[in-house]
Design an enzyme around this catalytic site. Sequence first.
Site, PDB file in Angstrom:
ATOM      1  N   GLU A   1      16.039 -18.344  -9.149  1.00 11.93           N
ATOM      2  CA  GLU A   1      15.504 -16.940  -9.549  1.00 11.93           C
ATOM      3  C   GLU A   1      14.715 -16.907 -10.816  1.00 11.93           C
ATOM      4  O   GLU A   1      13.937 -16.141 -11.001  1.00 11.93           O
ATOM      5  CB  GLU A   1      16.876 -15.877  -9.514  1.00 11.93           C
ATOM      6  CG  GLU A   1      16.723 -14.678 -10.474  1.00 11.93           C
ATOM      7  CD  GLU A   1      15.443 -13.791  -9.905  1.00 11.93           C
ATOM      8  OE1 GLU A   1      15.153 -13.983  -8.753  1.00 11.93           O
ATOM      9  OE2 GLU A   1      15.248 -12.929 -10.394  1.00 11.93           O
TER      10      GLU A   1
ATOM     11  N   CYS B   1       0.698  -1.371  -0.008  1.00 15.93           N
ATOM     12  CA  CYS B   1       0.018  -0.110  -0.025  1.00 15.93           C
ATOM     13  C   CYS B   1       0.896   1.378  -0.083  1.00 15.93           C
ATOM     14  O   CYS B   1       1.732   1.568   0.605  1.00 15.93           O
ATOM     15  CB  CYS B   1      -0.876   0.342   1.153  1.00 15.93           C
ATOM     16  SG  CYS B   1      -2.146  -1.034   1.322  1.00 15.93           S
TER      17      CYS B   1
ATOM     18  N   GLU C   1       6.213 -14.963 -11.844  1.00 15.51           N
ATOM     19  CA  GLU C   1       5.509 -13.663 -11.171  1.00 15.51           C
ATOM     20  C   GLU C   1       4.918 -12.999 -12.105  1.00 15.51           C
ATOM     21  O   GLU C   1       3.775 -12.381 -12.234  1.00 15.51           O
ATOM     22  CB  GLU C   1       6.512 -13.166 -10.507  1.00 15.51           C
ATOM     23  CG  GLU C   1       7.492 -12.071 -10.739  1.00 15.51           C
ATOM     24  CD  GLU C   1       8.435 -11.642  -9.879  1.00 15.51           C
ATOM     25  OE1 GLU C   1       7.898 -11.084  -8.780  1.00 15.51           O
ATOM     26  OE2 GLU C   1       9.551 -11.476  -9.953  1.00 15.51           O
TER      27      GLU C   1
ATOM     28  N   ARG D   1       3.351  -0.241  -5.037  1.00 13.93           N
ATOM     29  CA  ARG D   1       3.241  -0.750  -3.416  1.00 13.93           C
ATOM     30  C   ARG D   1       1.984  -1.515  -3.674  1.00 13.93           C
ATOM     31  O   ARG D   1       1.638  -2.066  -2.362  1.00 13.93           O
ATOM     32  CB  ARG D   1       3.211   0.341  -2.535  1.00 13.93           C
ATOM     33  CG  ARG D   1       4.558   1.093  -2.505  1.00 13.93           C
ATOM     34  CD  ARG D   1       4.671   2.262  -1.648  1.00 13.93           C
ATOM     35  NE  ARG D   1       4.534   1.700  -0.331  1.00 13.93           N
ATOM     36  CZ  ARG D   1       5.858   1.489   0.299  1.00 13.93           C
ATOM     37  NH1 ARG D   1       6.816   1.637  -0.326  1.00 13.93           N
ATOM     38  NH2 ARG D   1       5.490   0.866   1.427  1.00 13.93           N
TER      39      ARG D   1
ATOM     40  N   ASN E   1      -1.213   1.910   5.830  1.00 15.97           N
ATOM     41  CA  ASN E   1      -0.222   0.924   5.205  1.00 15.97           C
ATOM     42  C   ASN E   1       0.276   0.209   6.294  1.00 15.97           C
ATOM     43  O   ASN E   1       0.723   0.569   7.303  1.00 15.97           O
ATOM     44  CB  ASN E   1       0.824   1.573   4.548  1.00 15.97           C
ATOM     45  CG  ASN E   1       1.999   0.656   4.312  1.00 15.97           C
ATOM     46  OD1 ASN E   1       1.635  -0.522   3.773  1.00 15.97           O
ATOM     47  ND2 ASN E   1       3.250   1.242   4.107  1.00 15.97           N
ATOM     48  N   GLY E   2       0.058  -1.176   6.423  1.00 13.36           N
ATOM     49  CA  GLY E   2       0.615  -1.976   7.194  1.00 13.36           C
ATOM     50  C   GLY E   2      -0.603  -3.118   7.704  1.00 13.36           C
ATOM     51  O   GLY E   2      -1.478  -3.029   7.125  1.00 13.36           O
TER      52      GLY E   2
ATOM     53  N   LYS F   1       5.300  -4.454  -5.362  1.00 14.48           N
ATOM     54  CA  LYS F   1       6.731  -4.146  -5.200  1.00 14.48           C
ATOM     55  C   LYS F   1       7.339  -4.417  -3.838  1.00 14.48           C
ATOM     56  O   LYS F   1       8.495  -5.002  -3.779  1.00 14.48           O
ATOM     57  CB  LYS F   1       7.008  -2.758  -5.906  1.00 14.48           C
ATOM     58  CG  LYS F   1       8.585  -2.719  -5.935  1.00 14.48           C
ATOM     59  CD  LYS F   1       9.320  -3.534  -7.045  1.00 14.48           C
ATOM     60  CE  LYS F   1      10.839  -3.188  -7.234  1.00 14.48           C
ATOM     61  NZ  LYS F   1      11.359  -4.329  -7.979  1.00 14.48           N
TER      62      LYS F   1
ATOM     63  N   HIS G   1      16.922 -37.287  -8.573  1.00 18.14           N
ATOM     64  CA  HIS G   1      16.299 -37.741  -7.284  1.00 18.14           C
ATOM     65  C   HIS G   1      14.837 -37.595  -7.037  1.00 18.14           C
ATOM     66  O   HIS G   1      14.283 -37.583  -6.034  1.00 18.14           O
ATOM     67  CB  HIS G   1      17.004 -37.027  -6.106  1.00 18.14           C
ATOM     68  CG  HIS G   1      18.681 -37.536  -6.275  1.00 18.14           C
ATOM     69  ND1 HIS G   1      19.236 -38.635  -5.766  1.00 18.14           N
ATOM     70  CD2 HIS G   1      19.758 -36.745  -6.567  1.00 18.14           C
ATOM     71  CE1 HIS G   1      20.520 -38.632  -6.132  1.00 18.14           C
ATOM     72  NE2 HIS G   1      20.775 -37.436  -6.402  1.00 18.14           N
TER      73      HIS G   1
ATOM     74  N   TRP H   1      -2.767  -2.584  -1.704  1.00 19.19           N
ATOM     75  CA  TRP H   1      -2.691  -3.981  -1.662  1.00 19.19           C
ATOM     76  C   TRP H   1      -3.587  -4.580  -0.837  1.00 19.19           C
ATOM     77  O   TRP H   1      -3.043  -4.519   0.517  1.00 19.19           O
ATOM     78  CB  TRP H   1      -1.139  -4.288  -1.836  1.00 19.19           C
ATOM     79  CG  TRP H   1      -0.970  -5.722  -1.961  1.00 19.19           C
ATOM     80  CD1 TRP H   1      -0.917  -6.237  -3.187  1.00 19.19           C
ATOM     81  CD2 TRP H   1      -0.659  -6.804  -0.873  1.00 19.19           C
ATOM     82  NE1 TRP H   1      -0.423  -7.663  -3.352  1.00 19.19           N
ATOM     83  CE2 TRP H   1      -0.352  -8.081  -1.954  1.00 19.19           C
ATOM     84  CE3 TRP H   1      -0.942  -6.834   0.373  1.00 19.19           C
ATOM     85  CZ2 TRP H   1      -0.095  -9.276  -1.326  1.00 19.19           C
ATOM     86  CZ3 TRP H   1      -0.571  -8.396   0.941  1.00 19.19           C
ATOM     87  CH2 TRP H   1      -0.124  -9.366   0.137  1.00 19.19           C
TER      88      TRP H   1
ATOM     89  N   LYS I   1      10.986 -15.348 -11.588  1.00 18.17           N
ATOM     90  CA  LYS I   1      10.695 -14.332 -12.691  1.00 18.17           C
ATOM     91  C   LYS I   1       9.682 -14.675 -13.617  1.00 18.17           C
ATOM     92  O   LYS I   1       9.004 -13.890 -13.939  1.00 18.17           O
ATOM     93  CB  LYS I   1      12.240 -13.985 -13.387  1.00 18.17           C
ATOM     94  CG  LYS I   1      12.541 -12.858 -13.738  1.00 18.17           C
ATOM     95  CD  LYS I   1      13.050 -11.610 -12.842  1.00 18.17           C
ATOM     96  CE  LYS I   1      12.255 -11.565 -11.616  1.00 18.17           C
ATOM     97  NZ  LYS I   1      13.028 -11.233 -10.332  1.00 18.17           N
TER      98      LYS I   1
HETATM   99  O1  M6R Z   1      12.674  -4.927  -1.758  1.00 15.97           O
HETATM  100  P1  M6R Z   1      13.253  -6.275  -1.534  1.00 15.97           P
HETATM  101  O2  M6R Z   1      14.447  -6.827  -2.553  1.00 15.97           O
HETATM  102  O3  M6R Z   1      13.724  -6.729  -0.004  1.00 15.97           O
HETATM  103  O4  M6R Z   1      12.088  -7.460  -2.062  1.00 15.97           O
HETATM  104  C1  M6R Z   1      12.088  -8.666  -2.054  1.00 15.97           C
HETATM  105  C2  M6R Z   1      11.350  -9.610  -2.650  1.00 15.97           C
HETATM  106  O5  M6R Z   1       9.842  -9.262  -2.153  1.00 15.97           O
HETATM  107  C3  M6R Z   1      11.493  -9.409  -4.047  1.00 15.97           C
HETATM  108  O6  M6R Z   1      12.775  -9.506  -4.560  1.00 15.97           O
HETATM  109  C4  M6R Z   1      10.429 -10.200  -4.704  1.00 15.97           C
HETATM  110  O7  M6R Z   1      10.661 -11.605  -4.806  1.00 15.97           O
HETATM  111  C5  M6R Z   1      10.242  -9.728  -6.394  1.00 15.97           C
HETATM  112  N1  M6R Z   1       9.005  -9.340  -6.822  1.00 15.97           N
HETATM  113  C6  M6R Z   1      11.020 -10.650  -7.167  1.00 15.97           C
HETATM  114  O8  M6R Z   1      11.226 -10.274  -8.668  1.00 15.97           O
END
Ligand code: M6R
Length: 581
Positions: free
Chosen positions: A463, A2, A470, A28, A95-96, A576, A486, A71, A467
């Site tokens: 990773e 948020c 998401e 956010r 926010n929170g 984000k 395995h 959010w 990517k």
């Molecule tokens: O702001 P941060 O790097 O602490 O965020 C961590 C994760 O939330 C962030 O890397 C998330 O996994 C991304 N959406 C990945 O692309």
Amino acid sequence: MCGIFGITGTVTDAADNVFVGLKNLEYRGYDSWGVALRSHEGIEITKQVGKISDGELATSLAHEAVGHSRWATHGGVTLENSHPHRVGNVVVVHNGIFENYLEYKTKLEDTIEFKSETDSEVIAALIYLELQKGVSPEEALTTAVQNIEGRFAILVMFDDTPGIWAVRRGSPLILGRGDEQTFIASDIPAFLEKTNVVNYLDDNQMAYLYNTDVDFWDLHTGEKITKRNIEVEWDFESADKGEHPHFMIKEILEQKETIARAINQERDQVDEFIKALKKAGGIYIIGCGTAHKAAMATEYFFAQIAGKKVNVVAASEMDAFKTFVRANTAIVCISQSGETADIMEVVEYAESVDATVLSITNVASSSLARASKVALPVKVGPEKAVASTKATTGQMTIGFLLAHAYADTFNKGLGILLGAAANINDMINPRYEEHIESVAQEFKDNENLFIIGRGSLYPMALEAAIKIQEVSYIHAQGFAAGELKHGPIALIEKGTPCIVLGDDQETISNAIELKSRGAVIIGISTGEHEVFDHWLRVPDAEMAQPLVSVIPIQILAYHFALLRGHDPDMPRNLAKSVTVK
Ligand code: M6R
């Protein structure tokens, strides 16, 4: 999660500026948005479900306004659950998370007619009920927020008192000091076009904004405090999409320069960081999501380059290891935003036992950077797309540099990274992107995709999965190359796409095993091999290979998203900055 944003001032475009600035906080959360403005008739609220970038706000003159981009945490994505929330004469954006809100909501249900399912409306109710006792707004706020368990930031307007009140505990709030207006937001880009002079609100502090004046209080002592004006360095230009259709591709392409920027660290800061690591009895490197994968890559760098074992733990899993965190422990936090709640909880614990907090973060003004003994800035500029790209390679660049500094081979590390940066610059070109797009075209309708990697490319396999998942919503999964046989190899069927990172002999053997069970192999490596059905060439970056090998996957994920009709910048269910636990 948020974004909240408020403006007071001597000019009357507060609501318009909140609406515009809030769009820069959309990363956010983008489930719904709302604005409350103070007009002659009182506080008027506009709310809409959906992204603020698709919304419209009728122009209204106002000296004061607050806004919110949501959010959803408590309650679905509905107009009723959208902020701002009003109870009586109190209007709140939040926010929170108010963790124990149900206890109060249940108690108050006979007194207050709640209209939403949110925890935020209960905060407005608590403030309202305090005010009914005849106390001042600051007294009502101070008492009401004492009931809240959890991390939060709120902005509050009262019908009968001009100005905006702000309280922070755990979630970011930053003030911007303009000539005609004062701004308060979850993040600086909300007002960066207007001013780069800021004050940071710390935990358990309250601010009152009226016109261009601001008063600050410590919530524990009740005493007024003064704040230092700080000039931040970001320029507004770099937070803009420019000519690109999406932030994600803009940020991927920026990696032509950002590795070189991340390399450019102050040597005395690096030395201080290393000194703290060498002094420590134990080292934990923590991060979440992609940053956790950058931490894993850093673990390999330390092992392979410096012969040093470090412990890497996802920040959300640190509870089990807390007993090992003591005064002589170094906690290295990797975070793009520097505001991730799971990390900040560990930081707070580390502070409570006098452990040393060190960080690698892209937001030099973040809560994490400010809580760190040494904070190395990633320097890649604002990262707006939800999917982390340039920040990831920037974080790994610093991890790599640190491993070399630890091994006393800093200049050698620098040389490898400079070479990698130059090669990345050559690698990313329109023809390369077109080739990757054609691969995406072939596999865009597959619902499963697997990625394997060995050594420091194993974290990149994990990773890669994040990517692709998401932004494209394809079920992608990463494995250590040697682990497949395995169990997971049972998932392979005729036509299953498998990305193979690397062309070392053992990984190629694993690729052959996959292919003989029907998999279609996409190789990402420095050299071509006959087992690859498709080959995405990457330059040789020696030990820094993860930095270059992850880039074609970022481009692939981006094109999967486009070909499947998704917005890569704002994927479903995500935000984000994850500022809730
Ligand atoms: O702001 P941060 O790097 O602490 O965020 C961590 C994760 O939330 C962030 O890397 C998330 O996994 C991304 N959406 C990945 O692309």
